[in-house]
Design a protein around this motif. Structure first.
Motif, PDB file in Angstrom:
ATOM      1  N   ILE A 103      29.193  40.342  34.640  1.00  0.00           N
ATOM      2  CA  ILE A 103      29.378  38.912  34.398  1.00  0.00           C
ATOM      3  C   ILE A 103      30.485  38.682  33.373  1.00  0.00           C
ATOM      4  N   GLY A 111      29.735  40.583  43.359  1.00  0.00           N
ATOM      5  CA  GLY A 111      29.391  39.172  43.267  1.00  0.00           C
ATOM      6  C   GLY A 111      28.307  38.792  44.260  1.00  0.00           C
ATOM      7  N   CYS A 136      40.594  44.091  43.633  1.00  0.00           N
ATOM      8  CA  CYS A 136      39.875  43.418  42.541  1.00  0.00           C
ATOM      9  C   CYS A 136      39.970  44.220  41.245  1.00  0.00           C
ATOM     10  N   ILE A 146      44.126  40.082  47.031  1.00  0.00           N
ATOM     11  CA  ILE A 146      42.773  39.539  47.122  1.00  0.00           C
ATOM     12  C   ILE A 146      42.591  38.866  48.473  1.00  0.00           C
ATOM     13  N   ARG A 153      34.524  28.682  41.206  1.00  0.00           N
ATOM     14  CA  ARG A 153      33.543  28.197  40.222  1.00  0.00           C
ATOM     15  C   ARG A 153      33.653  26.687  40.055  1.00  0.00           C
ATOM     16  N   ALA A 168      28.184  31.977  34.950  1.00  0.00           N
ATOM     17  CA  ALA A 168      27.921  32.681  36.212  1.00  0.00           C
ATOM     18  C   ALA A 168      26.676  33.573  36.113  1.00  0.00           C
ATOM     19  N   PHE A 173      40.602  38.680  30.008  1.00  0.00           N
ATOM     20  CA  PHE A 173      39.224  39.199  29.924  1.00  0.00           C
ATOM     21  C   PHE A 173      39.258  40.723  29.809  1.00  0.00           C
TER      22      PHE A 173
HETATM   23  C1  HEC Z   1      43.626  38.517  38.233  1.00  0.00           C
HETATM   24  C2  HEC Z   1      42.377  39.127  37.788  1.00  0.00           C
HETATM   25  C3  HEC Z   1      41.232  39.100  38.786  1.00  0.00           C
HETATM   26  C4  HEC Z   1      41.188  39.659  40.033  1.00  0.00           C
HETATM   27  C5  HEC Z   1      42.286  40.448  40.726  1.00  0.00           C
HETATM   28  C6  HEC Z   1      39.872  39.402  40.540  1.00  0.00           C
HETATM   29  N1  HEC Z   1      39.135  38.709  39.633  1.00  0.00           N
HETATM   30 FE1  HEC Z   1      37.168  38.232  39.763  1.00  0.00          FE
HETATM   31  N2  HEC Z   1      37.286  37.153  38.054  1.00  0.00           N
HETATM   32  C7  HEC Z   1      38.393  37.079  37.252  1.00  0.00           C
HETATM   33  C8  HEC Z   1      38.158  36.107  36.206  1.00  0.00           C
HETATM   34  C9  HEC Z   1      39.134  35.724  35.126  1.00  0.00           C
HETATM   35  C10 HEC Z   1      36.864  35.601  36.407  1.00  0.00           C
HETATM   36  C11 HEC Z   1      36.166  34.522  35.609  1.00  0.00           C
HETATM   37  C12 HEC Z   1      36.540  33.194  36.253  1.00  0.00           C
HETATM   38  C13 HEC Z   1      35.856  32.027  35.625  1.00  0.00           C
HETATM   39  O1  HEC Z   1      34.727  31.735  35.991  1.00  0.00           O
HETATM   40  O2  HEC Z   1      36.450  31.395  34.767  1.00  0.00           O
HETATM   41  C14 HEC Z   1      36.340  36.292  37.586  1.00  0.00           C
HETATM   42  C15 HEC Z   1      35.089  36.080  38.085  1.00  0.00           C
HETATM   43  C16 HEC Z   1      34.570  36.727  39.173  1.00  0.00           C
HETATM   44  C17 HEC Z   1      33.230  36.552  39.659  1.00  0.00           C
HETATM   45  C18 HEC Z   1      32.181  35.576  39.110  1.00  0.00           C
HETATM   46  C19 HEC Z   1      31.217  36.207  38.176  1.00  0.00           C
HETATM   47  C20 HEC Z   1      31.740  36.398  36.784  1.00  0.00           C
HETATM   48  O3  HEC Z   1      31.914  37.566  36.430  1.00  0.00           O
HETATM   49  O4  HEC Z   1      31.952  35.426  36.029  1.00  0.00           O
HETATM   50  C21 HEC Z   1      33.115  37.367  40.750  1.00  0.00           C
HETATM   51  C22 HEC Z   1      31.897  37.547  41.622  1.00  0.00           C
HETATM   52  C23 HEC Z   1      34.398  38.037  40.931  1.00  0.00           C
HETATM   53  N3  HEC Z   1      35.253  37.631  39.956  1.00  0.00           N
HETATM   54  C24 HEC Z   1      34.660  38.917  41.950  1.00  0.00           C
HETATM   55  C25 HEC Z   1      35.937  39.354  42.255  1.00  0.00           C
HETATM   56  C26 HEC Z   1      36.263  40.050  43.473  1.00  0.00           C
HETATM   57  C27 HEC Z   1      35.258  40.461  44.547  1.00  0.00           C
HETATM   58  C28 HEC Z   1      37.605  40.277  43.442  1.00  0.00           C
HETATM   59  C29 HEC Z   1      38.456  40.932  44.501  1.00  0.00           C
HETATM   60  C30 HEC Z   1      38.442  40.267  45.768  1.00  0.00           C
HETATM   61  C31 HEC Z   1      38.109  39.729  42.194  1.00  0.00           C
HETATM   62  N4  HEC Z   1      37.068  39.170  41.517  1.00  0.00           N
HETATM   63  C32 HEC Z   1      39.435  39.797  41.789  1.00  0.00           C
HETATM   64  C33 HEC Z   1      39.562  37.808  37.407  1.00  0.00           C
HETATM   65  C34 HEC Z   1      39.930  38.487  38.547  1.00  0.00           C
END
Ligand code: HEC
Length: 278
Positions: free
Chosen positions: A188, A270, A242, A35, A163, A193, A258
């Motif tokens: 979402i 996002g 991601c 990431i 967040r 969010a 999730f």
């Molecule tokens: C290890 C698993 C994981 C990876 C890899 C990951 N995410 Fe997420 N992401 C999550 C989780 C869990 C949440 C919810 C976090 C929370 O608000 O508690 C989230 C939330 C988000 C949100 C906020 C909106 C929402 O859905 O609640 C965005 C935007 C997002 N991620 C974008 C990305 C992007 C862009 C990448 C790559 C750079 C990425 N994520 C990589 C697990 C991941």
């Protein structure tokens, strides 16, 4: 570090979902580390200033500044993800002071401005300090979680950090400014969010429209919660790193507990939403 970094609001912060998942694969941990690369690229986005008129020039600069500091903080977390997930180290050294110092360094590299040199009596200076205090607050509150031995994955990932920092910032800057990372409704995960009406319209009508330039933010002066506000939406896109969580197969449970979102590389994943009240 001054005492204001020890916030009275810490009891409002929800703990990460550390208990849901215990043993991530090496591959998953590597994915999280990746990431960092994407966030590095994302920093470049923050240097795009939305098209703005002269009267909103300061607002545009503030939005850009706050978005850059959020990127910087998330990047520090992602660069240290392996360390955070290591069950064998107790003191990770990731305290408020360290994370702030690293974030400031990244902010300075991107903007060529030392955030602490911005006059604290001005709106930009006041808001960037409130945001930095929020970063410190989140790190302070999570020291025990981060330094717990014998637990690998602790749920402390850049999205959660972001967040919580935005929520802390919203409390500290109440009535002046708000920040949030939202996403197209389809993607979402956390109900907090969810995009509001303006964000939904901007996502559907602008950021997802076929001719929209990639990475181009949208900004407008609009009515929000009964007040006039300058609002900015900065798009972010999924990279391959991601997709271990947000990708396919849709519905399969990811490392964080999730269901995966079924997204593809390059999808609008996002939106950093910044509201500055007038
Ligand atoms: C290890 C698993 C994981 C990876 C890899 C990951 N995410 Fe997420 N992401 C999550 C989780 C869990 C949440 C919810 C976090 C929370 O608000 O508690 C989230 C939330 C988000 C949100 C906020 C909106 C929402 O859905 O609640 C965005 C935007 C997002 N991620 C974008 C990305 C992007 C862009 C990448 C790559 C750079 C990425 N994520 C990589 C697990 C991941």
């Amino acid at each position: 570090m001054s005492s204001k970094y020890f916030s009275s609001h810490s009891n409002n912060i929800s703990a990460p979902a550390a208990t849901r998942v215990r043993r991530p694969s090496r591959k998953a941990i590597a994915c999280i580390a990746a990431i960092g690369l994407l966030l590095g690229a994302a920093i470049a986005i923050a240097t795009n200033v939305p098209a703005i008129s002269q009267s909103t020039d300061e607002d545009g600069q503030i939005a850009k500044s706050l978005a850059t500091m959020l990127y910087a903080g998330r990047l520090v977390i992602s660069r240290n993800q392996d360390r955070i997930n290591d069950p064998n180290i107790s003191d990770k050294g990731l305290d408020a002071k360290m994370v702030l110092a690293e974030s400031v360094k990244i902010y300075r590299d991107v903007t060529k401005i030392d955030p602490l040199s911005i006059d604290p009596k001005t709106r930009p200076g006041k808001l960037i300090r409130l945001q930095m205090d929020s970063i410190a607050e989140v790190m302070d509150v999570h020291q025990q979680t981060l330094n717990r031995q014998g637990v690998g994955f602790k749920g402390f990932i850049p999205a959660l950090f972001g967040r919580l920092v935005n929520e802390a910032f919203g409390r500290r800057a109440a009535g002046i400014a708000e920040m949030k990372v939202t996403a197209p409704p389809l993607f979402i995960r956390n109900v907090r969010a969810r995009p509001d009406q303006w964000e939904t319209e901007v996502i559907n009508g602008k950021l997802l429209s076929p001719g929209w330039l990639k990475n181009q933010p949208f900004a407008a002066v609009t009515q929000t919660k009964g007040k006039t506000a300058y609002r900015t939406a900065v798009p972010e896109y999924y990279s391959s790193s991601c997709l271990s969580c947000h990708g396919s197969p849709k519905g399969e449970i990811d490392l964080t507990g999730f269901p995966k979102d079924g997204a593809s590389e390059g999808d609008l994943g996002g939106v950093i939403s910044i509201t500055l009240y007038h």
